[in-house]
Write an enzyme that holds these catalytic residues in place. Structure first.
Site, PDB file in Angstrom:
ATOM      1  N   ASP A  11      15.910 -45.428  -7.087  1.00  0.00           N
ATOM      2  CA  ASP A  11      14.606 -45.844  -6.594  1.00  0.00           C
ATOM      3  C   ASP A  11      13.626 -44.725  -6.956  1.00  0.00           C
ATOM      4  OD1 ASP A  11      12.656 -47.289  -5.136  1.00  0.00           O
ATOM      5  OD2 ASP A  11      13.024 -46.034  -3.377  1.00  0.00           O
ATOM      6  N   ASP A  13      10.039 -43.986  -5.173  1.00  0.00           N
ATOM      7  CA  ASP A  13       9.389 -43.364  -4.016  1.00  0.00           C
ATOM      8  C   ASP A  13      10.421 -42.989  -2.954  1.00  0.00           C
ATOM      9  OD1 ASP A  13       6.458 -43.679  -4.677  1.00  0.00           O
ATOM     10  OD2 ASP A  13       7.148 -45.742  -4.900  1.00  0.00           O
TER      11      ASP A  13
END
Length: 224
Positions: A11, A13
């Site tokens: 991922d 963020d």
């Protein structure tokens, strides 16, 4: 490495860049301006890892459509300025990426619910983009973002790797749920704004220090 792993899907963020803390600080501050008592726990529950459409729906449900639009008009310039000032790589991620790319045959990519412009900007600002160029996937590329499995399955298919040979690194409930739905191993990073206990579940190893990920990836027992 975790047995058979060929691709590690990160991922963006909260996993690669420490942007969730910035987003939370700005969101809580602006929510207060609008008379919305948004708490840190509620921010994590409602916003972290969620696609933009879901976030907009939450804000509209709380403030109404007109005030939600004004909220976002206020949020984006402040958030962008704070990212310029505060954004850094997640502590330990550079060492982890170096280990994966120099000491293993595993490939890496990014799969985020954020849009491509945000992903590229955040990774470029933290000098991580070159590590992933050509292997960046956004929820905008698929019909359904996380917690649906579409994004992870799209990334794996594009890179020609079977789901069972992928490991996902996430910091949100939606992310680990998407990994499980995709039939992928997952590592839940609990060193950010999301409590590690929120990431626990079948097929998921929860850890709080990104510098421990290489050890976990190298432990065939970790996900047994």
């Amino acid at each position: 490495m975790a047995e058979g792993t060929e691709l590690v899907i990160f991922d963006c963020d909260g996993v690669l860049v420490d942007s969730e803390r910035v987003s939370m600080d700005v969101s809580l501050s602006i929510a207060a301006e609008f008379g919305w008592d948004l708490t840190a726990d509620a921010f994590v529950e409602l916003f972290v890892g969620s696609p933009g459409a879901a976030i907009l729906k939450v804000i509209e449900g709380e403030l109404g459509s007109d005030r939600a639009a004004r909220f976002l008009e206020r949020f984006w310039p402040v958030f962008s300025a704070e990212l310029e000032r505060r954004l850094t790589p997640v502590e330990g991620i550079i060492e982890t990426l170096d280990w994966i790319t120099s000491r293993t045959s595993m490939r890496i990519c990014v799969a985020s619910n954020s849009g491509h412009d945000h992903i590229k900007g955040a990774l470029s600002r933290t000098r991580l983009y070159d590590r992933f160029e050509g292997r960046v996937f956004s929820a905008h590329d698929v019909e359904h973002g996380k917690p649906a499995p579409d994004l992870f399955l799209h990334a794996a298919a594009t890179l020609g790797i079977e789901p069972e040979r992928c490991a996902v690194v996430e910091d949100s409930r939606a992310g680990v749920q998407a990994a499980r739905a995709a039939g992928m191993r997952s590592f839940g990073y609990g060193g950010g704004v999301t409590p590690g206990s929120w990431l626990e579940g079948v097929g998921t190893v929860v850890f709080s220090d990104m510098r421990h990920l290489p050890e976990l990836l190298g432990d065939r027992r970790a996900l047994s």
